[in-house]
Design an enzyme around this catalytic site. Structure first.
Site, PDB file in Angstrom:
ATOM      1  N   ARG A 119     -19.662 -11.188  47.489  1.00 17.36           N
ATOM      2  CA  ARG A 119     -19.727 -11.658  48.876  1.00 17.36           C
ATOM      3  C   ARG A 119     -18.447 -12.402  49.271  1.00 17.36           C
ATOM      4  O   ARG A 119     -18.075 -12.414  50.444  1.00 17.36           O
ATOM      5  CB  ARG A 119     -20.982 -12.523  49.077  1.00 17.36           C
ATOM      6  CG  ARG A 119     -21.022 -13.770  48.248  1.00 17.36           C
ATOM      7  CD  ARG A 119     -22.434 -14.337  48.143  1.00 17.36           C
ATOM      8  NE  ARG A 119     -23.242 -13.619  47.156  1.00 17.36           N
ATOM      9  CZ  ARG A 119     -24.533 -13.854  46.923  1.00 17.36           C
ATOM     10  NH1 ARG A 119     -25.176 -14.774  47.608  1.00 17.36           N
ATOM     11  NH2 ARG A 119     -25.176 -13.169  46.005  1.00 17.36           N
ATOM     12  N   LYS A 165     -21.665 -14.017  32.566  1.00 19.71           N
ATOM     13  CA  LYS A 165     -22.895 -13.239  32.401  1.00 19.71           C
ATOM     14  C   LYS A 165     -23.289 -13.188  30.930  1.00 19.71           C
ATOM     15  O   LYS A 165     -22.408 -13.181  30.065  1.00 19.71           O
ATOM     16  CB  LYS A 165     -22.654 -11.792  32.862  1.00 19.71           C
ATOM     17  CG  LYS A 165     -22.603 -11.584  34.351  1.00 19.71           C
ATOM     18  CD  LYS A 165     -22.381 -10.096  34.660  1.00 19.71           C
ATOM     19  CE  LYS A 165     -22.195  -9.857  36.137  1.00 19.71           C
ATOM     20  NZ  LYS A 165     -23.382 -10.118  36.954  1.00 19.71           N
TER      21      LYS A 165
END
Ligand code: BES
Ligand code: MN
Ligand code: ZN
Length: 507
Positions: free
Chosen positions: A358, A284
């Site tokens: 996920r 990130k």
């Protein structure tokens, strides 16, 4: 500051509190105000008019007077707006009014405060539930993550803020029930927030799993935990893969609450527990990483909801599952292009290691479906940045292809005050997670955009045909602005909601 609370049926001026709070409706007249005010030298109605206090939602005024024995008492007036079309006042406005006065009391360092509670019937509510909500919000509003601020003295930390809730004697019994529930619910929300706010190098996966273990022991929940080595042999490559780049051991924690009722239905809650999300090799940008200690909010929510459920004992069995790990880069880290096999045998191509939530949820959902065959599954996760833009900070996003379970969760959102907003979840979006070289891929097709929806479609591959609701709390878990009872940092969003879903399961 330490909060202590109590119910009282004493007339408010006889409680002896330093501050007294009145909840005032919009367009009030002098007749609506306490008769006791006549004993003061100052005309209280005149004062409120003069200070342009209207009783509208959010309005606030305060006045110091000399009460009995010449002691100074602070009178606080907080607006609860006007009744709606159904003639009822708004509970959310009341929650915020409570938030406003509690924060005010704390900022003024009042040692004692008594709240003259309005009639529950003015809100169209039962006394027990009304009191439960007020007490819950009182706890939520009193939370502040300040243990690392060294300028706060020990005395200051030890100081108590005693809050009394004044109710009519006829209401005491029901009020007591609601009061006790509120203490449990508010306490659980704040414990979740405390964990979420804790720095990520202090709240590691092992520490979080230990917290869960401790709560399980305290409240009599069954506790099971698998560590990274177990996960690998169990075929949970989703969770093990995300953990590969981290020096910390991954954990998969399972808490079980068993209702005393024979043949009770079973529901499962699954919470994302990324104790720090750096993005992994798909790292990130620095500013997107600053608050990524919040990425275990789903797990904190599920674990603390189970602790509350163990105390409130609803007639439903509840399983809480939390896959817990860090998402870090490193020479052992999972790589874009890798293909992993999940617990249910399905495969996914990892295209972006930052779509890690996920992956760990996939294994946990598949495990929940296979081992517990629950009547419903609800998962909670700070899953997508897109969610923040889709629904904004005052809602969690709800995604599901089951209308009945959706309705239950929406009802619980309404009663608990933990708001959700449903997003579309039609099969058109399913295409977005197709992969040419594996069953699915962990990022959506850019042509379909809607990252929150496509992430939910990824999860849908792991829930079999069990009624399932996914809650994306990336929007609501942290730094929610402008709501009086929150502040900077964690909100504990979805803790109240999950508790409510369980408590109202059979109704
Ligand atoms: N934990 C983040 C989502 C998030 C973002 C939570 C901001 C709270 C605040 C999640 O793991 C993530 O990085 N999602 C990616 C997915 C993308 C790579 C498909 C995102 O939303 O950018
Ligand atoms: Mn991520
Ligand atoms: Zn994440």
């Amino acid at each position: 500051m330490k909060l202590t609370t109590a119910l009282t049926t004493k007339p408010i001026f006889e409680v002896g509190a330093k501050s007294i709070v009145f909840f005032v409706p919009e367009k009030f007249s002098s007749k609506d105000l306490s008769a006791e005010f006549k004993n003061f030298e100052i005309d209280v109605h005149e004062f409120l008019m003069e200070s342009k206090f209207t009783g509208s939602a959010g309005s606030f005024a305060t006045l110091a007077v000399q009460g009995k024995g010449k002691k100074i008492v602070h009178l606080c007036f907080v607006g609860i707006g006007s009744a709606g079309k159904d003639k009822n006042f708004s509970l959310e406005t009341m929650r915020r009014a409570v938030g406003t006065v509690i924060k005010f009391g704390i900022s003024k360092k009042f040692e004692t405060m008594v709240l003259q509670l309005p009639e529950a019937t003015d809100f169209g509510l039962e006394v027990d539930y009304f009191v439960q909500q007020i007490v819950t919000i009182t706890y939520i509003a009193s939370y502040k993550f300040d243990k690392f601020i060294t300028t706060i003295s020990k005395e200051e930390r030890e100081k108590t803020f005693e809050i009394g809730f004044a109710v009519a004697a006829k209401d005491l019994k029901k009020a007591k029930t609601g009061y006790q529930e509120g203490e449990v619910i508010g306490g659980s929300v704040n414990r979740a927030r405390e964990w979420i706010d804790t720095p990520p190098s202090q709240l590691t996966p092992t520490v979080l799993a230990d917290h869960a273990k401790k709560l399980a022991k305290e409240y009599g929940l069954k506790y099971t935990s698998f560590v990274e080595h177990d996960l690998k042999s169990m075929g949970m490559q989703g969770l093990a893969g995300v953990s590969a780049g981290s020096g910390q051991d991954a954990h998969f924690v399972i808490l079980e609450y068993k209702s005393k009722k024979p043949k009770a239905p079973t529901i499962a809650f699954v919470g994302k527990g990324i104790t720090f999300d750096s993005g992994g090799l798909s790292i990130k940008p620095a500013n997107s990483m600053e608050d990524m200690k919040e990425d275990m909010a789903g797990a904190a929510s599920v674990i603390n909801a189970l602790a509350a459920i163990a105390q409130l004992k609803p007639d439903v069995n509840v399983i809480g599952l939390a896959p817990i790990t860090e998402n870090m880069p490193g020479c052992h880290a999972q790589k874009p292009g890798d293909i992993v096999t999940f617990y249910n045998g399905k495969t996914a191509e990892i295209r972006n290691t930052d779509a890690e939530g996920r992956l760990i949820l996939a294994d946990a959902l598949a495990y929940a479906a296979k081992h517990f065959k629950p009547d419903a599954i609800i998962d909670v996760a700070t899953l997508t940045g897109a969610c923040i833009y889709a629904v904004g900070p005052f809602f969690s996003a709800l995604l599901s292809d089951n209308d009945d379970l959706t309705q239950r969760v929406q009802d619980a959102a309404k009663t608990s005050g933990d708001h959700v907003w449903r997003l579309p979840f039609t099969p058109d979006f399913k295409e977005a997670v197709k992969s040419p070289i594996a069953d699915i891929q962990n990022v959506g097709n850019p042509a379909i955009a809607a990252g929150t929806i496509t992430a939910a479609w990824f999860l849908r591959h792991f829930t079999e045909d069990i009624p399932w609701v996914h809650l994306d709390i990336a929007s609501s878990a942290f730094n929610v602005p402008n709501i009086s009872y929150f502040g900077k940092g964690a909100t504990g969003s979805s803790v109240r909601l999950l508790i409510d879903v369980a408590r109202n399961w059979k109704k």
